[in-house]
Design a protein around this motif. Structure first.
Motif, short mmCIF file in Angstrom:
data_model
loop_
_atom_site.label_atom_id
_atom_site.label_comp_id
_atom_site.label_asym_id
_atom_site.label_seq_id
_atom_site.Cartn_x
_atom_site.Cartn_y
_atom_site.Cartn_z
N ASP A 1 0.84 -0.67 0.26
CA ASP A 1 0.07 0.10 0.13
C ASP A 1 0.90 1.50 -0.04
O ASP A 1 0.23 2.08 -0.70
N GLU A 2 2.25 1.19 1.10
CA GLU A 2 2.99 2.20 0.98
C GLU A 2 3.60 2.67 -0.18
O GLU A 2 3.78 3.69 -0.86
N ALA A 3 4.04 1.24 -0.98
CA ALA A 3 4.58 1.98 -1.83
C ALA A 3 4.36 2.26 -3.16
O ALA A 3 4.62 3.21 -4.54
N VAL A 4 2.89 1.75 -3.41
CA VAL A 4 1.59 2.95 -4.07
C VAL A 4 1.67 4.31 -4.09
O VAL A 4 1.83 4.73 -5.01
N GLU A 5 1.54 4.26 -3.47
CA GLU A 5 1.74 6.01 -2.88
C GLU A 5 2.59 6.60 -3.25
O GLU A 5 2.98 7.87 -4.24
N GLN A 6 4.08 6.16 -2.45
CA GLN A 6 5.27 6.38 -3.04
C GLN A 6 5.82 6.28 -4.13
O GLN A 6 6.05 7.31 -5.26
N THR A 7 4.91 5.65 -4.85
CA THR A 7 5.47 5.60 -6.46
C THR A 7 4.47 6.51 -7.60
O THR A 7 5.24 7.29 -8.03
N ALA A 8 3.66 6.90 -6.81
CA ALA A 8 2.79 8.21 -7.81
C ALA A 8 3.68 9.65 -7.20
O ALA A 8 3.79 9.88 -7.70
N LEU A 9 4.36 9.47 -5.92
CA LEU A 9 5.30 11.24 -5.26
C LEU A 9 5.85 10.80 -6.12
O LEU A 9 6.34 11.58 -6.87
N GLU A 10 6.53 9.77 -6.90
CA GLU A 10 8.21 9.42 -7.07
C GLU A 10 7.95 9.65 -8.64
O GLU A 10 8.09 10.88 -9.47
N ASP A 11 6.48 9.53 -9.16
CA ASP A 11 6.42 9.62 -11.09
C ASP A 11 6.52 11.20 -11.18
O ASP A 11 6.33 11.52 -11.78
N PHE A 12 5.49 11.69 -9.83
CA PHE A 12 4.71 13.18 -10.71
C PHE A 12 6.02 13.76 -10.17
O PHE A 12 6.66 14.94 -11.21
N VAL A 13 6.67 13.51 -8.80
CA VAL A 13 8.04 14.22 -9.34
C VAL A 13 9.58 14.56 -10.78
O VAL A 13 10.01 14.73 -10.88
N GLN A 14 9.17 12.43 -11.16
CA GLN A 14 10.30 13.11 -11.92
C GLN A 14 9.54 13.44 -13.06
O GLN A 14 10.56 13.89 -14.35
N SER A 15 8.32 13.67 -13.58
CA SER A 15 7.43 14.61 -14.35
C SER A 15 7.42 16.06 -14.35
O SER A 15 8.10 16.20 -15.40
N ALA B 1 3.66 24.69 -3.04
CA ALA B 1 2.94 25.03 -4.67
C ALA B 1 3.32 23.18 -5.04
O ALA B 1 2.36 22.92 -5.67
N ASN B 2 3.94 22.99 -4.73
CA ASN B 2 4.14 21.30 -4.45
C ASN B 2 3.46 20.56 -4.57
O ASN B 2 2.61 19.72 -5.61
N CYS B 3 2.95 20.29 -2.99
CA CYS B 3 2.26 19.50 -2.49
C CYS B 3 0.62 19.87 -3.77
O CYS B 3 -0.42 18.90 -4.23
N SER B 4 0.16 21.23 -3.71
CA SER B 4 -1.17 21.37 -4.69
C SER B 4 -0.61 21.06 -6.25
O SER B 4 -1.44 20.53 -6.59
N LEU B 5 0.29 21.15 -6.89
CA LEU B 5 0.16 20.12 -7.91
C LEU B 5 0.23 18.85 -8.10
O LEU B 5 -0.30 18.37 -9.19
N PHE B 6 1.04 18.48 -7.14
CA PHE B 6 0.96 17.15 -6.90
C PHE B 6 -1.06 16.58 -6.83
O PHE B 6 -0.83 15.57 -7.67
N GLU B 7 -1.75 16.99 -6.33
CA GLU B 7 -3.21 17.15 -5.65
C GLU B 7 -3.81 16.66 -7.24
O GLU B 7 -3.94 15.70 -7.48
N ALA B 8 -3.13 17.97 -8.08
CA ALA B 8 -3.76 18.15 -9.47
C ALA B 8 -3.31 17.03 -9.76
O ALA B 8 -4.39 16.17 -10.79
N TRP B 9 -2.03 16.61 -10.33
CA TRP B 9 -1.56 15.36 -10.92
C TRP B 9 -2.56 14.20 -11.07
O TRP B 9 -2.92 13.61 -11.32
N ARG B 10 -2.44 13.69 -9.37
CA ARG B 10 -2.97 12.61 -8.80
C ARG B 10 -4.71 12.70 -9.27
O ARG B 10 -4.80 11.65 -9.88
N ARG B 11 -5.58 13.40 -9.08
CA ARG B 11 -7.10 13.92 -9.93
C ARG B 11 -6.79 13.33 -10.97
O ARG B 11 -7.13 12.56 -11.90
N GLU B 12 -5.86 14.22 -11.92
CA GLU B 12 -5.91 13.58 -13.50
C GLU B 12 -5.44 12.80 -13.91
O GLU B 12 -5.92 12.25 -15.24
N HIS B 13 -4.59 11.65 -13.25
CA HIS B 13 -3.96 10.37 -13.37
C HIS B 13 -4.94 9.58 -12.51
O HIS B 13 -3.77 8.18 -13.14
N GLY B 14 -5.69 9.53 -11.76
CA GLY B 14 -6.75 8.68 -11.18
C GLY B 14 -5.83 8.11 -10.17
O GLY B 14 -5.92 6.89 -10.52
N ARG B 15 -4.43 8.35 -9.90
CA ARG B 15 -3.88 7.92 -9.15
C ARG B 15 -3.71 8.11 -7.48
O ARG B 15 -4.31 9.38 -7.03
#
Lengths: 236, 236, 236, 236, 236, 236
Positions: B190-204, B222-236
């Motif tokens: 479970d935690e690794a899935v979360e961590q992967t979402a974060l790393e994928d966003f950072v990498q992008s 500001a990055n936290c907000s962008l990340f939240e938006a990215w998660r919604r957009e990518h359904g992750r």
């Protein structure tokens, strides 16, 4: 070596040869930590022609050393018989090169069957492109004079932790190199062909979903019959 | 293991898992000096089924040893449960093979999830062709009887310098293999899935030219907000 | 470094450079056990920007360490000058990562000329895909905090058993990495271009079937004449 | 083991035993890189009682682990039979201790015949003072929990690269430790006594200035006669 | 460091200190493969004064280098404070010396508390005779210029695989060397004195023939009472 | 070698010789990982008489091999000239013995100046008692046939990572062994005597409490005068 032996050995794997040699009591004839530069190069089969090195000494191992026409490395590359494998004892030390692209190309052009060192080659990206079997530990750019003093040709050597006598048969595939003592090469080749037929049959059965029980080793008579049929069918 | 955990672990990398495990105090669960034969094989996920070896002894480790239907290597290959990973403690010694193409093929056909050794496989060119995750130290042609005595099945073992208990979850990707203690596998997944979402966003973001300052780690709101938006957009 | 030197060094091999350096008395400027992740990446040329590590300590090397904006690894990645090579002294220890895909991507985007460690990178499958020269010992998934404490930036370091001073010129090809002391980089580049012309000529002759006697080294005056003609013909 | 075998083995050297074992086809029964802490301790002879370790795991290997009365290390020290040798498989890893002064003293007091690890002991200066044979790789102060998880007792193990089965006879002298398979211990002891008589005679002749030609091996019939006389004279 | 801490640390062993540090989460503070030249030298206690080396370079590391009064090795030997321990990062490489008899004698005369390297000392037979704690990997005659370039003084270093920060407290006994982070030295010293009392009591009970069950660890209340009595009796 | 050179070399240390050789450009003439069995044995000085080994082969290396009077090991022991040092290339492999007590005793009785291997000796406890300089890597009980095939006598060899040519002068003290190329032995001996005088003077000054500044190296003219006076006083 005769052409029949050469042909047979070109059709069996290094792994199978170690099994045949193990049955005869040999436990240490596969070169350790020596791998192909070009796994797609042809299979390597040929008698060993050996070069021995010792650690370099600063007063002897200068660029001028190559002016000597009898420098063992350069002499060996020109005198290694066609069909032979040039085997270098580099004491397992890959911190400097055992040889480079020019010498390997020359051996290839002269008709050698391959080249092996337990050190490393320089110009390895070029050597990887040659349709010529070459085996080493790892790529190593530094000139050999830094580390290796070429001592003599065609004496028994160590390579990859294995004894190699001149004339022993070197066989290399995409996995690595095995040494066959010269006096048993024909017998080993014959037995390896048989062993390969057996393993190919077993592998085909296993790939088709059958159990290894009674098949590998073949303790079930039914499998023996199937194997005989398979041999007839495939002409092996 | 349940299918949800398996699915999640198949979608995260060995590197990310080591980070999640490090947060829980685990520093030594990545197998050292163990690499994939076929980096393009499917991701490996499954509980460990273990085989333990000790050094061979000449009177015990003869070809006849395989006539015993309870020889641990052969028995294990036939009894390893579908979905499990066959893990061999070879004491980090690759001078002789841990197993070869026939046994690996049999495991693949029997539905195993992969095979791992801290020694080497023989017939490695064939194993590289299988769509089956296999991990070892380096190719090794010699028959295993030369060096390895198969001692027992499904005991805790060492592999690649790491403790592996039967049932621990083995996860392998193109980089290597990580072991997850069985009792925390679900939580780690479970935690690794979360961590992967974060790393994928950072990498992008980094790939798009942004600085890592405030992004990795994410100390800038500001990055936290962008990340939240990215998660919604990518359904992750 | 000036653009002429950079251009010249981009056209010569690591192997040739070790020969030129050996002539000047340098025996140990090729990084040992350090290899390219992507052999098809561009040639690497640039001055060294160094990061030094010591073994990690549990009270210092926690995830919170990265919250410090002056953490040397993170600071270095943002401050390494465009055109420079980021060189990490990992004490030859690849049991945990020296860096991962995000930082390597950031360096690439910031215009660095490459990255080198004598440890290992995590996320190595991603790094292999980048058109960016990266060199390490072997893939290593574990997070660097397990093993490496980042100590400081731009001090002289050891890497691959070789001394690297900030500003020394790092040159990497598909074989590995050589270090050129800053004060002789221009002279070495000039000489290496000459040496490369010679070796290319020799290689072309050997590939065409000629003997190395009198050619390599070029003690036969006839070969010298041929070489002069070849240079004119090829504009080198 | 019977007392006659024990007495005989206490009078022969590890070196002589390797020769006797080699004649029977055993090549790997001397523990590599394992040496006595106290070369003046009594000769060690006794059947193996084994403890097996795997790498430690942070959640299992805490100080509280010793509260479990069945912790294999502590249980083994109290249950190892008098006259037996406590042999620890430490995977050749001496970065943390296999045991320390308190446990070694307890084994000594309980009448064990010795202790062997292929790792290291802590409190080594104290252990060196005991009149008790103890063998390890090198001194190692760190507590074993850092590195070693004690897995089980009295299974076959690896120690010093050698297979050790419970009940095998361990013999140690000032040079190191040899393992004799249990079923041949009596025969090996008998033959080693004979071999020792021969070697002692040869050594006495060589010390007196005689050539080894015809003596070692004893191909000269005159030496055979002298040996027979020497045996009668010395009652051997 | 204050004299109370120094006195306490001089009375506890390296082994006991690793246990106390392990309780605080430190797993890697014992120098690996570093041993005393003179096991009978006084116990070593003092803050670290560090010298860092990188691999030598032929143009820099000539005998003339010592003409520079700021050469770090020579400067450090004259500036190391009395009571401090001179610690050299030799990258674990003992192929050439880290220092020799003259410099070690000078440090001894200047009142240093000891000297440590993870390489080797030359003139080791002389150093063994000094009543001065010196620790290295193995004797190494070659002059350090061959291999080591002295880079700087009093920076954090690696030594024996362990992080050493200037001012950390080095403690050495006949077994080896442990590093205590400066900020916890007093607390660790206090706890180690307690731990030593406990271990001395346990050792005395075991030497007298008592079981370790309920004693080590001390889960039996009767033993706790005995321990309290023992402490009063021995004034500890 | 002449007696004057022998006498001079017997009075200087291996460490000093490496300095003298370094001044002449030699960086690699101290045998690595080779140490004295008996540090109290006499100093070893003498020309090298070499024995070369390669890995053993099971069909050649049986006990019967010694029946051959020309077996190189046995022949060499009887033919090594008085005053010479018997040097064995064991490929740095100490897993089986290079020789044992009987052969070492024979060499001692025949007047050899010492014996050196980069492997190990068996019967090491006996060899340690002999007043005869013997050097190896570590004790090794197994008979040499297991691992070593004796190939030939008096060829150039590698020993301890160093080139040894027959006739080179081997000098050993309590620290280890250095090799001096035969053609410069006299000059090196002369210079080493001078260097030893200097170092003894410096050591005496440092032991008396003087700074190394201006003394080591001797850049202070006052020290030069003191040294001249010291030489006259001590007749050196």
């Amino acid at each position: 070596m005769n052409q029949d032996t050469r042909r047979k050995l070109a059709g069996v794997s290094a792994a199978t040869l170690t099994t045949v040699l193990f049955k005869r009591g040999f436990r240490n004839l596969f070169l350790q930590d020596v791998r192909p530069l070009n796994p797609n190069a042809p299979r390597m089969v040929g008698p060993a022609y050996t070069l021995r090195t010792i650690p370099a000494r600063e007063d002897l191992d200068r660029l001028e050393a190559y002016l000597d026409p009898d420098h063992p490395q350069r002499k060996g590359v020109e005198e290694c018989p066609p069909g032979a494998v040039f085997v270098i004892d580099s004491r397992g030390d890959a911190r400097a090169a055992s040889a480079g692209g020019i010498l390997v190309t020359r051996l290839h052009r002269r008709g050698a069957a391959g080249i092996v060192t337990d050190g490393g080659f320089r110009d390895s990206p070029e050597i990887m492109e040659l349709p010529f079997p070459a085996y080493h530990q790892r790529a190593s750019a530094p000139t050999n004079l830094i580390l290796h003093h070429c001592a003599d040709l065609n004496l028994p050597i160590a390579c990859g932790g294995v004894p190699v006598f001149p004339g022993d048969i070197m066989v290399g595939d995409a996995e690595g190199v095995v040494v066959i003592p010269a006096d048993i090469a024909q017998a080993v080749a014959d037995e390896a062909v048989e062993q390969t037929a057996l393993e190919d049959f077993v592998q085909s059965r296993v790939a088709a979903g059958h159990t290894i029980r009674g098949l590998y080793p073949m303790t079930d008579a039914a499998n023996c019959s199937l194997f005989e049929a398979w041999r007839r069918e495939h002409g092996r």
